[in-house]
Design a protein around this motif. Structure first.
Motif, PDB file in Angstrom:
ATOM      1  N   THR A  12      33.081  -6.849  -6.457  1.00 20.96           N
ATOM      2  CA  THR A  12      32.809  -7.963  -7.363  1.00 20.96           C
ATOM      3  C   THR A  12      31.438  -8.575  -7.105  1.00 20.96           C
ATOM      4  OG1 THR A  12      35.164  -8.448  -7.525  1.00 20.96           O
ATOM      5  CG2 THR A  12      33.653 -10.197  -8.175  1.00 20.96           C
ATOM      6  N   GLU A  13      31.082  -8.812  -5.851  1.00 26.21           N
ATOM      7  CA  GLU A  13      29.778  -9.400  -5.535  1.00 26.21           C
ATOM      8  C   GLU A  13      28.644  -8.498  -6.002  1.00 26.21           C
ATOM      9  OE1 GLU A  13      30.461  -9.851  -1.363  1.00 26.21           O
ATOM     10  OE2 GLU A  13      30.604 -12.025  -1.545  1.00 26.21           O
ATOM     11  N   ILE A  16      28.448  -8.537  -9.939  1.00 28.72           N
ATOM     12  CA  ILE A  16      27.848  -9.746 -10.512  1.00 28.72           C
ATOM     13  C   ILE A  16      26.324  -9.642 -10.453  1.00 28.72           C
ATOM     14  CG2 ILE A  16      27.513 -12.230 -10.173  1.00 28.72           C
ATOM     15  CD1 ILE A  16      30.489 -12.313  -9.271  1.00 28.72           C
ATOM     16  N   SER A  17      25.789  -9.300  -9.302  1.00 27.08           N
ATOM     17  CA  SER A  17      24.337  -9.191  -9.151  1.00 27.08           C
ATOM     18  C   SER A  17      23.754  -8.161 -10.115  1.00 27.08           C
ATOM     19  CB  SER A  17      23.973  -8.792  -7.718  1.00 27.08           C
ATOM     20  OG  SER A  17      24.420  -9.760  -6.811  1.00 27.08           O
ATOM     21  N   ALA A  19      25.130  -6.980 -12.894  1.00 33.26           N
ATOM     22  CA  ALA A  19      25.339  -7.387 -14.288  1.00 33.26           C
ATOM     23  C   ALA A  19      24.286  -8.396 -14.733  1.00 33.26           C
ATOM     24  CB  ALA A  19      26.740  -7.972 -14.461  1.00 33.26           C
ATOM     25  N   PHE A  20      23.971  -9.359 -13.879  1.00 35.33           N
ATOM     26  CA  PHE A  20      22.930 -10.326 -14.233  1.00 35.33           C
ATOM     27  C   PHE A  20      21.594  -9.620 -14.417  1.00 35.33           C
ATOM     28  CE2 PHE A  20      24.099 -14.912 -13.582  1.00 35.33           C
ATOM     29  CZ  PHE A  20      25.470 -14.711 -13.569  1.00 35.33           C
ATOM     30  N   CYS A  23      21.649  -7.421 -17.719  1.00 33.59           N
ATOM     31  CA  CYS A  23      21.972  -8.075 -18.987  1.00 33.59           C
ATOM     32  C   CYS A  23      20.706  -8.307 -19.804  1.00 33.59           C
ATOM     33  CB  CYS A  23      22.669  -9.407 -18.721  1.00 33.59           C
ATOM     34  SG  CYS A  23      23.112 -10.282 -20.229  1.00 33.59           S
ATOM     35  N   TYR A  42      23.280 -16.898  -6.956  1.00 34.94           N
ATOM     36  CA  TYR A  42      23.732 -16.767  -8.341  1.00 34.94           C
ATOM     37  C   TYR A  42      22.818 -17.527  -9.295  1.00 34.94           C
ATOM     38  CZ  TYR A  42      28.045 -14.514  -6.753  1.00 34.94           C
ATOM     39  OH  TYR A  42      28.946 -13.653  -6.209  1.00 34.94           O
ATOM     40  N   GLY A  70      24.668 -11.883  -1.910  1.00 40.28           N
ATOM     41  CA  GLY A  70      24.763 -12.071  -3.352  1.00 40.28           C
ATOM     42  C   GLY A  70      23.453 -11.810  -4.080  1.00 40.28           C
TER      43      GLY A  70
END
Length: 187
Positions: A12-13, A16-17, A19-20, A23, A42, A70
């Protein structure tokens, strides 16, 4: 070889990184409290960071005998430069929103009660923009930070050639000629 226990970040961590970073849509951080540790990571992943006058920021990992996670080791020096990122990381100091603005961590500081409405207005405005062109511009700007000038210029040429064939580009040109606001459709 054996690795230290817990050396791999959770799925998950990492997700997230990544995906940001990948994007193509604008991502806005509206910070109205404390963004410390991974919260700072984040926030730093976002394309635009605005803060309320009550916001605080801190790279507190060193206070726990730890290092950034992160994506902090990537995003903080990307935004602030290595010396300032290390200064924040090694000191473990908590800074207020005005100092965060002065070092380029956030672009705006607003009264606490205006933060969310301002962020929503900004998001609505960006959502009405030419999404393909905005995504291409975002990718080109980020790519330029981790490549050489020649590659950055080649990516710009590629992006311009692709965008020339979009409905959004045609609408933007028409709107300019007709002296009106463009109505983009994302094609």
């Amino acid at each position: 070889t054996s690795q230290p226990q817990g050396w791999q970040r959770t799925h998950t961590e990492k997700a997230i990184s990544v995906a940001f970073w990948n994007c193509d849509r604008p991502i806005i951080a509206a910070v109205n409290g404390h963004a410390v540790g991974v919260g700072l990571s984040y926030a730093s992943m976002c394309d635009i960071r605005i803060a309320s006058d009550k916001a605080k920021f801190g790279a507190l990992w060193v206070r726990r005998g730890f290092m950034p996670d992160g994506g902090g080791t990537f995003f903080l020096p990307f935004l602030l430069g290595v010396p300032k990122a290390l200064d924040l990381c090694w000191s473990g100091d908590i800074i207020d929103a005005e100092e965060a603005k002065s070092i380029g961590l956030v672009s705006r500081v607003l009264p606490h009660e205006e933060l969310i409405s301002t962020a929503m207005t900004m998001a609505k405005r960006l959502a009405e923009g030419p999404s393909i062109a905005m995504g291409m511009a975002k990718r080109a700007m980020y790519k330029s930070r981790i490549t050489d000038l020649q590659d950055a210029l080649e990516f710009e040429s590629y992006g311009q050639a692709m965008l020339r064939n979009t409905a959004d580009h045609a609408e933007g040109v028409r709107a300019f000629i007709e002296k009106r606001e463009a109505r983009y459709v994302g094609r």
